[in-house]
Design an enzyme around this catalytic site. Structure first.
Site, short mmCIF file in Angstrom:
data_model
loop_
_atom_site.label_atom_id
_atom_site.label_comp_id
_atom_site.label_asym_id
_atom_site.label_seq_id
_atom_site.Cartn_x
_atom_site.Cartn_y
_atom_site.Cartn_z
N ASP A 10 -76.77 5.68 39.05
CA ASP A 10 -76.83 4.30 39.52
C ASP A 10 -77.60 3.53 38.43
O ASP A 10 -78.26 4.15 37.59
CB ASP A 10 -77.58 4.28 40.86
CG ASP A 10 -77.80 2.87 41.35
OD1 ASP A 10 -76.86 2.07 41.34
OD2 ASP A 10 -78.96 2.57 41.74
N LEU A 11 -77.50 2.21 38.43
CA LEU A 11 -78.17 1.43 37.38
C LEU A 11 -79.47 0.78 37.89
O LEU A 11 -80.58 1.15 37.47
CB LEU A 11 -77.21 0.36 36.87
CG LEU A 11 -77.74 -0.63 35.84
CD1 LEU A 11 -78.14 0.08 34.56
CD2 LEU A 11 -76.68 -1.70 35.52
N ASP A 12 -79.30 -0.19 38.82
CA ASP A 12 -80.46 -0.95 39.30
C ASP A 12 -81.41 -0.03 40.06
O ASP A 12 -81.04 0.57 41.07
CB ASP A 12 -79.98 -2.07 40.25
CG ASP A 12 -79.13 -3.12 39.52
OD1 ASP A 12 -79.53 -3.54 38.43
OD2 ASP A 12 -78.08 -3.50 40.05
N THR A 18 -84.31 -3.67 37.86
CA THR A 18 -83.76 -5.03 37.99
C THR A 18 -83.94 -5.58 39.40
O THR A 18 -83.70 -6.77 39.63
CB THR A 18 -82.26 -5.04 37.62
OG1 THR A 18 -81.71 -3.84 38.13
CG2 THR A 18 -82.04 -5.11 36.14
N LYS A 46 -81.05 -3.41 48.45
CA LYS A 46 -80.89 -2.43 47.38
C LYS A 46 -79.59 -1.63 47.57
O LYS A 46 -79.35 -1.09 48.64
CB LYS A 46 -82.09 -1.49 47.32
CG LYS A 46 -83.30 -2.17 46.75
CD LYS A 46 -84.43 -1.22 46.47
CE LYS A 46 -85.60 -1.96 45.84
NZ LYS A 46 -86.81 -1.15 45.79
N GLY A 47 -78.80 -1.59 46.53
CA GLY A 47 -77.54 -0.83 46.56
C GLY A 47 -76.40 -1.58 47.24
O GLY A 47 -75.26 -1.15 47.22
N ARG A 50 -73.13 -7.90 46.10
CA ARG A 50 -73.63 -9.27 46.03
C ARG A 50 -73.33 -10.07 47.31
O ARG A 50 -74.22 -10.69 47.89
CB ARG A 50 -73.02 -9.98 44.82
CG ARG A 50 -73.69 -11.30 44.50
CD ARG A 50 -73.01 -11.97 43.32
NE ARG A 50 -72.95 -11.09 42.15
CZ ARG A 50 -72.21 -11.33 41.07
NH1 ARG A 50 -71.48 -12.43 41.00
NH2 ARG A 50 -72.20 -10.49 40.05
N SER A 115 -72.29 2.06 39.35
CA SER A 115 -73.10 0.96 39.88
C SER A 115 -72.26 -0.09 40.60
O SER A 115 -71.12 -0.35 40.22
CB SER A 115 -73.85 0.29 38.72
OG SER A 115 -74.41 -0.94 39.14
N ALA A 116 -72.86 -0.71 41.60
CA ALA A 116 -72.20 -1.79 42.33
C ALA A 116 -72.25 -3.11 41.55
O ALA A 116 -71.55 -4.06 41.88
CB ALA A 116 -72.90 -1.99 43.67
N SER A 117 -73.07 -3.16 40.51
CA SER A 117 -73.32 -4.44 39.85
C SER A 117 -72.20 -4.87 38.91
O SER A 117 -71.75 -4.10 38.06
CB SER A 117 -74.63 -4.38 39.06
OG SER A 117 -74.77 -5.57 38.31
N ASN A 119 -72.77 -7.00 36.75
CA ASN A 119 -73.50 -7.33 35.52
C ASN A 119 -73.88 -6.08 34.72
O ASN A 119 -74.67 -6.18 33.78
CB ASN A 119 -74.77 -8.10 35.88
CG ASN A 119 -74.47 -9.46 36.50
OD1 ASN A 119 -73.81 -10.29 35.90
ND2 ASN A 119 -74.92 -9.67 37.74
N LYS A 146 -70.71 1.01 48.02
CA LYS A 146 -71.48 2.11 48.59
C LYS A 146 -71.91 1.70 50.00
O LYS A 146 -72.20 0.52 50.19
CB LYS A 146 -72.72 2.39 47.75
CG LYS A 146 -72.41 2.79 46.30
CD LYS A 146 -73.69 2.80 45.46
CE LYS A 146 -73.36 2.98 43.98
NZ LYS A 146 -74.53 2.88 43.10
N GLU A 170 -79.74 8.38 42.33
CA GLU A 170 -79.68 7.14 43.13
C GLU A 170 -81.04 6.75 43.70
O GLU A 170 -81.82 7.62 44.07
CB GLU A 170 -78.77 7.38 44.33
CG GLU A 170 -77.40 6.78 44.24
CD GLU A 170 -77.36 5.26 44.26
OE1 GLU A 170 -78.39 4.62 44.57
OE2 GLU A 170 -76.30 4.70 43.99
N ASP A 171 -81.29 5.45 43.81
CA ASP A 171 -82.55 4.99 44.42
C ASP A 171 -82.33 4.37 45.80
O ASP A 171 -83.29 3.97 46.45
CB ASP A 171 -83.27 3.97 43.53
CG ASP A 171 -82.54 2.64 43.51
OD1 ASP A 171 -81.30 2.64 43.40
OD2 ASP A 171 -83.20 1.60 43.64
C1 BG6 Z 1 -76.72 -3.07 43.04
C2 BG6 Z 1 -78.07 -3.64 43.45
O1 BG6 Z 1 -76.87 -2.14 42.02
O2 BG6 Z 1 -75.86 -4.13 42.62
C3 BG6 Z 1 -77.89 -4.72 44.49
O3 BG6 Z 1 -78.88 -2.60 43.96
C4 BG6 Z 1 -76.94 -5.79 43.97
O4 BG6 Z 1 -79.16 -5.28 44.79
C5 BG6 Z 1 -75.62 -5.14 43.56
O5 BG6 Z 1 -76.70 -6.77 44.96
C6 BG6 Z 1 -74.61 -6.14 42.98
O6 BG6 Z 1 -75.11 -6.65 41.77
P1 BG6 Z 1 -74.54 -7.89 40.97
O7 BG6 Z 1 -75.27 -7.82 39.66
O8 BG6 Z 1 -73.06 -7.67 40.82
O9 BG6 Z 1 -74.85 -9.11 41.78
MG MG Z 2 -79.91 1.15 42.80
#
Ligand code: BG6
Ligand code: MG
Length: 215
Positions: A10-12, A18, A46-47, A50, A115-117, A119, A146, A170-171
């Protein structure tokens, strides 16, 4: 377990903290909307994706808005968040992460991001970590968030390994559940109180050796 062929990260909250920047951006939105958003509230995000995070935030403030307004709020929050992460530097990589990624590479173990992000690429680029990954699965590549196992199953597929040969780091609770549902081993990064469904829990990567992959 079978021989470990790949590790998925996982990233964040695992590679870089972050969560504090997500918090600051969500807090700014809550203040604009006229309510307070605490650090404790932030734990619930967390996790979480958005849009799902925004739903939780709005429910805390008991704010009801249209779908269109939700999209513009999420966009606004993301702009603030991107301002923060644009300034990320390599020294914000969490302790021991780079050393562990190097150790995996030296031992022929494949590495993927899960990662779900949306970014993720920007963050990995700023941290100069892209060369450490054999596959990068982020929020732009998956449709199910997730605790759905999609992100990790796709990671295994891109790496060409079986799910049972993978270990996930994972956190977040939702991430541990996703790993278990993918039939992978899960190492929790953080506190055992929150991550009690993981196969193992460690506070971080500092000093971590390959033995972490023995179950
Ligand atoms: C997860 C974070 O990795 O990504 C969440 O733990 C976040 O807090 C999610 O909402 C989505 O991230 P982003 O950067 O696409 O808004
Ligand atoms: Mg995380």
């Amino acid at each position: 377990m079978k021989e470990v062929k790949a590790c998925l990260f996982d990233l964040d909250g695992v590679i870089v903290d972050t969560a504090k920047y997500h918090y600051l951006a969500w807090k700014r939105l809550s203040q604009e909307l006229g309510f307070d958003f605490t650090e404790e509230d932030n734990e619930r995000l967390k996790g979480v994706s958005r849009m799902a995070s925004l739903e939780i935030l709005l429910s805390i403030g008991q704010v009801v808005v249209s779908e269109e307004e939700k999209l513009s709020m999420a966009e606004k929050k993301n702009k603030w968040y991107v301002d923060y992460i644009s300034k990320l530097k390599e020294d914000e990589i969490l302790p021991g992460v780079k050393e562990f990624l190097t150790l995996l590479r030296e031992n022929g173990i494949k590495v993927a991001l899960g990662s779900a992000s949306k970014n993720s690429m920007l963050i990995l680029e700023n941290l100069k970590l892209i060369p450490y990954f054999d596959a990068i699965i982020d929020g732009n590549k998956v449709s199910k968030a997730k605790p759905d196992p999609e992100v990790f199953l796709l990671g295994a597929k891109e790496l060409g390994v079986n799910a049972e040969e993978c270990v996930v780091f994972e956190d977040a609770e939702a991430g541990i559940e996703a790993a278990k549902r993918a039939n992978m081993k899960a190492v929790g990064i953080g506190s055992i109180d929150v991550l009690n469904k993981a196969d193992k829990v460690v506070p971080g990567f500092k000093g971590i050796r390959l033995e972490i992959l023995e179950f």
